[in-house]
Design a protein around this motif. Structure first.
Motif, short mmCIF file in Angstrom:
data_model
loop_
_atom_site.label_atom_id
_atom_site.label_comp_id
_atom_site.label_asym_id
_atom_site.label_seq_id
_atom_site.Cartn_x
_atom_site.Cartn_y
_atom_site.Cartn_z
N ASP A 33 0.84 -1.20 0.00
CA ASP A 33 0.00 0.00 0.00
C ASP A 33 0.87 1.25 0.00
O ASP A 33 0.57 2.23 -0.70
N SER A 34 1.94 1.25 0.78
CA SER A 34 2.84 2.40 0.82
C SER A 34 3.47 2.64 -0.56
O SER A 34 3.52 3.77 -1.05
N ASP A 35 3.95 1.56 -1.19
CA ASP A 35 4.55 1.71 -2.52
C ASP A 35 3.54 2.23 -3.53
O ASP A 35 3.87 3.11 -4.36
N HIS A 36 2.33 1.70 -3.46
CA HIS A 36 1.29 2.14 -4.41
C HIS A 36 0.98 3.62 -4.24
O HIS A 36 0.87 4.37 -5.22
N MET A 37 0.82 4.08 -2.97
CA MET A 37 0.48 5.47 -2.73
C MET A 37 1.62 6.39 -3.14
O MET A 37 1.38 7.49 -3.67
N ILE A 38 2.87 5.98 -2.92
CA ILE A 38 4.02 6.83 -3.29
C ILE A 38 4.12 6.97 -4.80
O ILE A 38 4.24 8.09 -5.33
N GLU A 50 9.79 17.63 -3.17
CA GLU A 50 8.39 17.23 -3.18
C GLU A 50 8.24 15.73 -3.01
O GLU A 50 7.41 15.24 -2.25
N MET A 51 9.09 14.98 -3.69
CA MET A 51 9.02 13.52 -3.58
C MET A 51 9.45 13.05 -2.19
O MET A 51 8.93 12.05 -1.67
N ALA A 52 10.39 13.76 -1.58
CA ALA A 52 10.79 13.38 -0.23
C ALA A 52 9.62 13.55 0.74
O ALA A 52 9.40 12.70 1.63
N GLU A 53 8.87 14.61 0.58
CA GLU A 53 7.69 14.81 1.44
C GLU A 53 6.64 13.73 1.20
O GLU A 53 6.01 13.24 2.13
N ILE A 54 6.46 13.35 -0.06
CA ILE A 54 5.49 12.31 -0.39
C ILE A 54 5.92 10.98 0.21
O ILE A 54 5.10 10.24 0.79
N ARG A 55 7.21 10.65 0.10
CA ARG A 55 7.69 9.38 0.67
C ARG A 55 7.52 9.36 2.18
O ARG A 55 7.22 8.32 2.77
N LYS A 70 5.25 11.09 3.90
CA LYS A 70 3.82 11.04 4.21
C LYS A 70 3.25 9.65 4.03
O LYS A 70 2.44 9.17 4.84
N TYR A 71 3.67 8.97 2.95
CA TYR A 71 3.11 7.65 2.64
C TYR A 71 4.10 6.53 2.96
O TYR A 71 4.05 5.46 2.33
N SER A 72 4.96 6.75 3.93
CA SER A 72 5.88 5.70 4.36
C SER A 72 5.12 4.58 5.05
O SER A 72 3.92 4.69 5.33
N VAL A 73 5.82 3.50 5.33
CA VAL A 73 5.18 2.37 6.00
C VAL A 73 4.64 2.82 7.36
O VAL A 73 3.52 2.46 7.76
N GLU A 74 5.43 3.63 8.09
CA GLU A 74 4.97 4.10 9.39
C GLU A 74 3.74 4.99 9.25
O GLU A 74 2.78 4.88 10.01
N GLY A 75 3.79 5.89 8.24
CA GLY A 75 2.64 6.77 8.04
C GLY A 75 1.39 6.01 7.65
O GLY A 75 0.29 6.30 8.14
#
Length: 381
Positions: A27-32, A67-72, A74-79
């Motif tokens: 799910d994290s990979d898909h959202m990122i 921008e991509m760092a913020e997305i990663r 936000k949608y990290s496994v922990e997030g």
């Protein structure tokens, strides 16, 4: 049915957001990788920068890497783990509310049945005596017909129907966003619009009970139904009835166990329809005001002196037969329940008439003492 739907939706939400470690990673990979970084409507790629201008002046720069760092993040496994945990809590909360709603129906039914059974037991041995001060039937309760004066226009239900349809559609759209985007804002919008839709449905039921159900109840019981009375509120002059107009609507006249009554809808100062009951007493009584209070003394301070002396013996009949608030004065007893909706059903109409009759007969036969004049102190020399 509404409660079952809420429970099912809450449990479905909990099940959908209970994921394994592998599923959370996927799910994290898909959202990122499904997120896109754009600049003025154009998709950015690695190494791009987005420069913003206001009135020809540069106001800021956004880099694709930032921008991509913020997305990663936000949608990290922990997030995603915290996100799904929060959604599960919301789902459990919704399911709990649905369970409370389901349990509230039988609990309310049992409490009502017990209260009515206790009222029957408490009043089984009560037989009201003759009125102490007989008076003729109150002339204000006599119907004058519905052709006198200008009949007010009935409020349209089209606006309420449109509101229900719009709110129901908005609730469905928000539910789609809940399923697709798992957005907490969509949850809130869905619940709010659903609440508005249910409120509108309740208003439609209220209108039907007032305009159709009351007429059917009058026909079934052999009472007289009138659509309009041009000055009933002015004729009754009931203290505490804060009406904005002198006319009344959707009236039912009749005689209940020998006591004339009228049920009517009036409009308050804001134009909102409210239902009131008035019944002619078999005898005249001084002002009595009884409040809807379960713990403290129900006898209102605005009552005439003397009622408190006989109140302990009278209260058992009052509490068991008519536990709501009411007033009596002269040859009338009436109630204007502030906490009830206008369009009560036939069972509620019968219950309140039965209660007013029992209490009215009891207070008309109660020996209300007159206040004794206080002795004046003798002047001292």
């Amino acid at each position: 049915m509404i409660g079952l739907g809420i429970v099912a939706g809450g449990l479905w939400t909990v099940d959908r957001h209970t994921l394994t470690a592998e599923e959370i990673q996927a799910d994290s990979d898909h959202m990122i990788y499904s997120q896109k970084v754009d600049c003025g409507g154009q998709e950015m790629s690695a190494g791009d920068e987005c420069v913003s201008y206001t009135n020809g002046r540069e106001t800021g720069t956004r880099k694709y890497a930032d921008e991509m760092a913020e997305i990663r993040e936000k949608y990290s496994v922990e997030g995603r783990t915290e996100h799904h945990a929060l959604i599960r809590k919301v789902g459990w909360g919704a399911a709990g509310l649905g369970v409370l709603l389901i349990l509230g129906v039988p609990v309310s039914a049992v409490r009502t049945a017990r209260r009515e059974a206790a009222a029957e037991r408490a009043s089984a041995g009560f037989r009201p005596g003759p009125p102490l001060h007989p008076v003729p039937a109150h002339p204000a309760l006599h119907p004058l017909g519905e052709t006198v004066g200008k009949r007010p226009r009935a409020e349209s239900v089209a606006g309420t129907v449109v509101l229900v349809l719009i709110m129901a559609l908005a609730s469905f759209v928000a539910f789609v966003f809940v399923v697709e985007d798992e957005n907490l804002w969509a949850w809130g919008i869905m619940l709010i619009t659903l609440a508005f839709a249910l409120t509108g449905c309740g208003s439609l039921v209220d209108i039907w009970r007032t305009r159709v159900g009351r007429r059917q109840w009058a026909r079934k019981r052999g009472f007289l139904y009138r659509r309009f009375d041009h000055d009933l509120v002015a004729r009754l002059r009931l203290p505490g009835l804060k009406a904005g107009q002198a006319f009344a609507e959707y009236l039912v006249y009749g005689v209940y166990e020998g006591m004339p009554f009228v049920v009517f809808t009036y409009r308050d100062g804001k134009g909102v329809g409210r239902t009131a009951w008035a019944m002619a007493l078999p005898g005249a009584v001084p002002l009595l005001q009884v409040e809807d209070v379960a713990i403290t003394d129900r006898l209102a301070s605005g009552s005439a002196p003397g009622w408190r002396a006989v109140w302990p013996g009278l209260r058992a009949v009052v509490d068991s037969r008519h536990p709501d608030e009411f007033s009596a004065d002269g040859g009338l007893i009436w109630e204007d329940p502030k906490s009830k909706i206008s369009g009560v059903n036939a069972a509620e109409l019968e219950r309140r008439l039965r209660g007013l009759h029992a209490v009215g007969a009891a207070i008309a036969a109660a020996p209300v003492p007159q206040p004794q004049p206080q002795a004046q102190p003798e002047p001292t020399s």
